[in-house]
Design a protein around this motif. Structure first.
Motif, PDB file in Angstrom:
ATOM      1  N   LEU A 389     -54.111  73.219 -51.040  1.00  0.00           N
ATOM      2  CA  LEU A 389     -53.340  74.386 -51.465  1.00  0.00           C
ATOM      3  C   LEU A 389     -52.657  74.126 -52.791  1.00  0.00           C
ATOM      4  CD1 LEU A 389     -52.268  77.211 -50.940  1.00  0.00           C
ATOM      5  CD2 LEU A 389     -50.397  76.191 -49.607  1.00  0.00           C
ATOM      6  N   GLY A 390     -52.080  72.941 -52.949  1.00  0.00           N
ATOM      7  CA  GLY A 390     -51.407  72.610 -54.204  1.00  0.00           C
ATOM      8  C   GLY A 390     -52.371  72.558 -55.372  1.00  0.00           C
ATOM      9  N   GLU A 391     -53.544  71.967 -55.153  1.00  0.00           N
ATOM     10  CA  GLU A 391     -54.551  71.889 -56.217  1.00  0.00           C
ATOM     11  C   GLU A 391     -55.059  73.282 -56.588  1.00  0.00           C
ATOM     12  OE1 GLU A 391     -56.539  67.524 -55.143  1.00  0.00           O
ATOM     13  OE2 GLU A 391     -57.264  69.353 -54.157  1.00  0.00           O
ATOM     14  N   TYR A 392     -55.238  74.100 -55.570  1.00  0.00           N
ATOM     15  CA  TYR A 392     -55.731  75.462 -55.797  1.00  0.00           C
ATOM     16  C   TYR A 392     -54.744  76.264 -56.642  1.00  0.00           C
ATOM     17  CZ  TYR A 392     -57.525  80.154 -54.537  1.00  0.00           C
ATOM     18  OH  TYR A 392     -58.017  81.426 -54.557  1.00  0.00           O
ATOM     19  N   GLU A 393     -53.463  76.218 -56.307  1.00  0.00           N
ATOM     20  CA  GLU A 393     -52.453  76.963 -57.057  1.00  0.00           C
ATOM     21  C   GLU A 393     -52.319  76.428 -58.475  1.00  0.00           C
ATOM     22  OE1 GLU A 393     -51.018  79.725 -56.169  1.00  0.00           O
ATOM     23  OE2 GLU A 393     -52.024  79.684 -54.218  1.00  0.00           O
ATOM     24  N   ALA A 394     -52.378  75.108 -58.638  1.00  0.00           N
ATOM     25  CA  ALA A 394     -52.277  74.520 -59.978  1.00  0.00           C
ATOM     26  C   ALA A 394     -53.471  74.914 -60.839  1.00  0.00           C
ATOM     27  CB  ALA A 394     -52.186  72.997 -59.866  1.00  0.00           C
ATOM     28  N   LYS A 395     -54.652  74.927 -60.227  1.00  0.00           N
ATOM     29  CA  LYS A 395     -55.859  75.314 -60.966  1.00  0.00           C
ATOM     30  C   LYS A 395     -55.788  76.776 -61.394  1.00  0.00           C
ATOM     31  CE  LYS A 395     -60.939  75.205 -60.473  1.00  0.00           C
ATOM     32  NZ  LYS A 395     -61.276  74.212 -61.503  1.00  0.00           N
ATOM     33  N   LYS A 396     -55.279  77.655 -60.518  1.00  0.00           N
ATOM     34  CA  LYS A 396     -55.105  79.066 -60.870  1.00  0.00           C
ATOM     35  C   LYS A 396     -54.160  79.212 -62.056  1.00  0.00           C
ATOM     36  CE  LYS A 396     -53.914  81.187 -57.017  1.00  0.00           C
ATOM     37  NZ  LYS A 396     -53.632  82.344 -56.127  1.00  0.00           N
ATOM     38  N   GLU A 397     -53.054  78.499 -62.013  1.00  0.00           N
ATOM     39  CA  GLU A 397     -52.060  78.619 -63.092  1.00  0.00           C
ATOM     40  C   GLU A 397     -52.626  78.130 -64.419  1.00  0.00           C
ATOM     41  OE1 GLU A 397     -47.409  77.417 -64.099  1.00  0.00           O
ATOM     42  OE2 GLU A 397     -48.286  76.887 -62.154  1.00  0.00           O
ATOM     43  N   GLU A 398     -53.321  77.002 -64.383  1.00  0.00           N
ATOM     44  CA  GLU A 398     -53.918  76.476 -65.617  1.00  0.00           C
ATOM     45  C   GLU A 398     -54.919  77.467 -66.208  1.00  0.00           C
ATOM     46  OE1 GLU A 398     -55.665  72.808 -64.458  1.00  0.00           O
ATOM     47  OE2 GLU A 398     -53.733  71.813 -64.065  1.00  0.00           O
ATOM     48  N   ALA A 399     -55.781  78.029 -65.355  1.00  0.00           N
ATOM     49  CA  ALA A 399     -56.787  78.983 -65.832  1.00  0.00           C
ATOM     50  C   ALA A 399     -56.124  80.240 -66.384  1.00  0.00           C
ATOM     51  CB  ALA A 399     -57.736  79.341 -64.690  1.00  0.00           C
ATOM     52  N   ALA A 400     -55.078  80.718 -65.694  1.00  0.00           N
ATOM     53  CA  ALA A 400     -54.395  81.934 -66.144  1.00  0.00           C
ATOM     54  C   ALA A 400     -53.809  81.756 -67.543  1.00  0.00           C
ATOM     55  CB  ALA A 400     -53.301  82.308 -65.154  1.00  0.00           C
ATOM     56  N   TRP A 401     -53.202  80.615 -67.784  1.00  0.00           N
ATOM     57  CA  TRP A 401     -52.570  80.427 -69.099  1.00  0.00           C
ATOM     58  C   TRP A 401     -53.602  80.207 -70.198  1.00  0.00           C
ATOM     59  CZ3 TRP A 401     -48.191  82.395 -70.018  1.00  0.00           C
ATOM     60  CH2 TRP A 401     -47.270  82.542 -68.973  1.00  0.00           C
ATOM     61  N   ARG A 402     -54.767  79.672 -69.846  1.00  0.00           N
ATOM     62  CA  ARG A 402     -55.838  79.600 -70.857  1.00  0.00           C
ATOM     63  C   ARG A 402     -56.232  81.006 -71.298  1.00  0.00           C
ATOM     64  NH1 ARG A 402     -58.115  75.602 -67.414  1.00  0.00           N
ATOM     65  NH2 ARG A 402     -59.654  77.092 -66.611  1.00  0.00           N
ATOM     66  N   ILE A 403     -56.331  81.919 -70.334  1.00  0.00           N
ATOM     67  CA  ILE A 403     -56.712  83.293 -70.657  1.00  0.00           C
ATOM     68  C   ILE A 403     -55.608  83.992 -71.444  1.00  0.00           C
ATOM     69  CG2 ILE A 403     -57.388  85.529 -69.691  1.00  0.00           C
ATOM     70  CD1 ILE A 403     -59.431  83.195 -69.346  1.00  0.00           C
ATOM     71  N   ILE A 404     -54.368  83.821 -71.011  1.00  0.00           N
ATOM     72  CA  ILE A 404     -53.244  84.464 -71.710  1.00  0.00           C
ATOM     73  C   ILE A 404     -53.149  83.969 -73.148  1.00  0.00           C
ATOM     74  CG2 ILE A 404     -50.715  84.603 -71.789  1.00  0.00           C
ATOM     75  CD1 ILE A 404     -50.807  84.703 -68.690  1.00  0.00           C
ATOM     76  N   ASP A 405     -53.354  82.665 -73.365  1.00  0.00           N
ATOM     77  CA  ASP A 405     -53.313  82.127 -74.730  1.00  0.00           C
ATOM     78  C   ASP A 405     -54.363  82.797 -75.611  1.00  0.00           C
ATOM     79  OD1 ASP A 405     -51.237  80.436 -74.126  1.00  0.00           O
ATOM     80  OD2 ASP A 405     -52.494  78.656 -73.848  1.00  0.00           O
ATOM     81  N   ARG A 406     -55.543  83.057 -75.070  1.00  0.00           N
ATOM     82  CA  ARG A 406     -56.589  83.719 -75.863  1.00  0.00           C
ATOM     83  C   ARG A 406     -56.253  85.192 -76.097  1.00  0.00           C
ATOM     84  NH1 ARG A 406     -62.024  82.335 -72.821  1.00  0.00           N
ATOM     85  NH2 ARG A 406     -62.919  83.687 -74.457  1.00  0.00           N
ATOM     86  N   LEU A 407     -55.662  85.839 -75.105  1.00  0.00           N
ATOM     87  CA  LEU A 407     -55.293  87.249 -75.263  1.00  0.00           C
ATOM     88  C   LEU A 407     -54.184  87.438 -76.291  1.00  0.00           C
ATOM     89  CD1 LEU A 407     -55.385  88.524 -71.564  1.00  0.00           C
ATOM     90  CD2 LEU A 407     -57.059  88.942 -73.366  1.00  0.00           C
ATOM     91  N   GLU A 408     -53.401  86.407 -76.522  1.00  0.00           N
ATOM     92  CA  GLU A 408     -52.333  86.490 -77.536  1.00  0.00           C
ATOM     93  C   GLU A 408     -52.899  86.823 -78.916  1.00  0.00           C
ATOM     94  OE1 GLU A 408     -48.928  85.769 -77.911  1.00  0.00           O
ATOM     95  OE2 GLU A 408     -48.348  85.360 -75.833  1.00  0.00           O
ATOM     96  N   LYS A 409     -54.170  86.506 -79.140  1.00  0.00           N
ATOM     97  CA  LYS A 409     -54.779  86.790 -80.447  1.00  0.00           C
ATOM     98  C   LYS A 409     -54.863  88.285 -80.707  1.00  0.00           C
ATOM     99  CE  LYS A 409     -57.648  82.666 -79.916  1.00  0.00           C
ATOM    100  NZ  LYS A 409     -59.034  82.160 -79.660  1.00  0.00           N
ATOM    101  N   ILE A 410     -55.048  89.067 -79.653  1.00  0.00           N
ATOM    102  CA  ILE A 410     -55.128  90.519 -79.848  1.00  0.00           C
ATOM    103  C   ILE A 410     -53.861  91.230 -79.370  1.00  0.00           C
ATOM    104  CG2 ILE A 410     -57.634  90.711 -79.908  1.00  0.00           C
ATOM    105  CD1 ILE A 410     -57.687  91.356 -76.989  1.00  0.00           C
ATOM    106  N   PHE A 411     -53.063  90.552 -78.534  1.00  0.00           N
ATOM    107  CA  PHE A 411     -51.792  91.117 -78.070  1.00  0.00           C
ATOM    108  C   PHE A 411     -50.678  90.089 -78.297  1.00  0.00           C
ATOM    109  CE2 PHE A 411     -54.950  92.831 -74.864  1.00  0.00           C
ATOM    110  CZ  PHE A 411     -55.129  94.032 -75.538  1.00  0.00           C
ATOM    111  N   PRO A 412     -50.256  89.901 -79.551  1.00  0.00           N
ATOM    112  CA  PRO A 412     -49.199  88.920 -79.829  1.00  0.00           C
ATOM    113  C   PRO A 412     -47.929  89.244 -79.042  1.00  0.00           C
ATOM    114  CG  PRO A 412     -50.228  89.691 -81.868  1.00  0.00           C
ATOM    115  CD  PRO A 412     -50.734  90.584 -80.776  1.00  0.00           C
ATOM    116  N   GLY A 413     -47.306  88.209 -78.485  1.00  0.00           N
ATOM    117  CA  GLY A 413     -46.090  88.412 -77.712  1.00  0.00           C
ATOM    118  C   GLY A 413     -46.334  88.656 -76.240  1.00  0.00           C
TER     119      GLY A 413
END
Length: 497
Positions: A389-413
């Motif tokens: 469960l801990g690994e699963y939640e950590a993996k979700k969080e890591e993946a989510a922030w990778r996506i958010i970092d890329r979306l910042e290019k078109i949606f700054p902030g």
């Protein structure tokens, strides 16, 4: 409900269209849905004042002209209607080599936008997309019903001989073959790949021309129209009309077995042991779930084994359902976006990011001053198995922030404006949608001849039919609605309705 004519397993859009069409013809129909609400991938869920679409928000088939607006026709058949909101731009592409392009609802404007990047291919662009219109015009001139019903085929052929011959011509063709007749520029051909991949999850040389003709033209004809209240309203309205027509739907009714007698499908058994018998059984599950879970594996028909040799499961998705402060989105932001930084990674895990912002069309889906951003990207379930469960939640969080970092290019902030975040994985899709490995649907294992390999609704098991994205013509809400119309028509003829 006694003397059931038809039992439908699952209330995805394909299953609901089948059910409503048959109920409207007077059949006694029972729909069994494993979840709490209808819709499947076209469902919704609510969190902290946000109403999120489970899947994509780019909806075809809700226009009012022609024969290809199948969702509107399905609603009309059971005397219900759905208010819609016009989406002026299908997709805003953010692609490699500075290709920043909006697919405008107005056909000529779209051609001009694309030709501005490829002046040397201006004639080829027009000839290719005009060819797609030829396919669409053939489809749009006739009622789209079961291609397995000889009398229907004869009637349509005599009424529309040229259109029928046109469709026969395009059935074995793929988009890539047609595009290369007119276009040579490698980057433009990559763009055509993305035009296909954004809804078929495979490139142009694997995408049937029939499907592309529908999508590439209908976005300028019936257009992309968002249902007021969210995508989940389509299923809710279909159920409302279905019940008024005498149909019955049961929720939290998980079918675990299709019952057969002397090789014929005669009923279903639920997880709680309850049994229902019917004259015809329709599975809105995937073909993998139908023939490997609901029926004994040892009894898989030969043609299903052959189909699985030609088709494989597509990936599932990693989904981010985000609530964000309204000021994060610049003025003029469109509802749908696709982000890709490297052409070679288009079909890779996390290569392409799909984005829907439905509150730009319907602000009532979020609290005042906030928007919904639904971002999703391909992922395989194998990458999410065998985790604590801990690994699963950590993996979700890591993946989510990778996506958010890329979306910042078109949606700054975006990061600073975040109000709510929920992450879904292929395991989530498998759990809530009941789809094998959370798959989006079937994709060819190799290049096939257009749509000729896709099965229709009847199966090798007498009395059993399939409907949805594992049947002709494939993925997408309007496509599975087509499958539902065809399935209901074939069953109605078989039952003498």
């Amino acid at each position: 409900m006694q003397d059931i004519d038809v039992i439908v397993i699952g209330s995805g859009i394909g299953g609901l269209v089948t059910a409503t069409q048959l109920a409207a013809k007077g059949a006694k129909v029972l729909v069994l849905e494993r979840y709490l609400i209808p819709g499947g991938s076209a469902g919704y869920f609510e969190r902290q004042g946000y109403r999120f679409d489970v899947g994509a928000s780019m909806i075809f088939g809700l226009g009012h002209n022609g024969t290809t607006n199948l969702l509107t026709r399905a609603l009309d058949a059971v005397n219900v209607s759905q208010q819609t909101i016009v989406d002026p731009v299908q997709i805003h592409y953010h692609l490699p080599q500075g290709l920043d392009l909006k697919v405008d609802r107005v056909y000529e404007k779209f051609l001009q936008n694309l030709a501005a990047y490829f002046r040397h291919e201006e004639q080829g662009i027009r000839r290719f997309y005009d060819e797609c219109w030829k396919v669409f015009n053939c489809l749009n001139s006739m009622d789209l019903l079961s291609l397995e019903e000889p009398r229907y085929l004869m009637r349509v052929f005599f009424q529309h001989p040229l259109a029928c011959l046109g469709l026969v011509k395009y059935l074995p063709q793929n988009v890539g073959d047609v595009a290369r007749r007119y276009i040579k520029d490698p980057q433009l051909l990559k763009f055509i790949d993305m035009e296909c991949y954004c809804w078929s999850v495979f490139p142009a040389n694997m995408t049937p021309m029939i499907n592309a003709g529908m999508v590439f033209s209908d976005r300028h004809y019936g257009g992309v129209n968002y249902p007021k209240g969210g995508v989940g309203q389509i299923a809710q309205k279909l159920v409302e009309g279905f019940e008024k027509a005498g149909g019955m739907i049961q929720y939290q009714a998980r079918v675990t077995k299709i019952l057969t007698e002397q090789g014929k499908a005669v009923g279903v058994q639920l997880a709680n042991g309850k049994v229902y018998r019917g004259k015809r059984i329709v599975s809105n599950a995937t073909r993998w779930d139908t023939f490997e879970q609901l029926l004994p594996v040892k009894e898989i028909p030969h043609n299903e084994k052959k189909w699985q040799q030609n088709y494989q499961k597509s990936p599932s998705f990693l989904s981010l359902h985000i609530g964000v402060k309204a000021e994060v989105l610049p003025r003029g932001t469109e509802c749908h976006h696709i982000l890709l930084e490297d052409w070679e990674k288009m079909a890779a895990v996390e290569g392409t990011i799909f984005v829907s912002i439905p509150t730009l069309l319907d602000p009532d889906l979020a609290p005042a001053g906030y928007h919904i951003i639904h971002a999703f990207t391909p992922h395989w379930i194998d990458d999410w198995q065998r985790l604590s469960l801990g690994e699963y939640e950590a993996k979700k969080e890591e993946a989510a922030w990778r996506i958010i970092d890329r979306l910042e290019k078109i949606f700054p902030g975006l990061d600073a404006g975040l109000d709510y975040l929920e992450v879904g994985t292929p395991r989530t899709h498998r759990r809530f949608l009941g789809r094998e490995d959370g798959t989006y649907g079937p994709i060819p294992r190799r290049k096939l001849r257009g749509l000729l390999g896709m099965p229709f609704n009847r199966t090798a098991v007498p009395g059993l039919y399939c409907v949805g994205d594992s049947t002709f013509p494939g993925q997408g809400l309007n496509a599975v609605a087509f499958s539902g119309f065809a399935c209901a028509h074939r069953i109605a003829v078989d039952l003498g309705l």
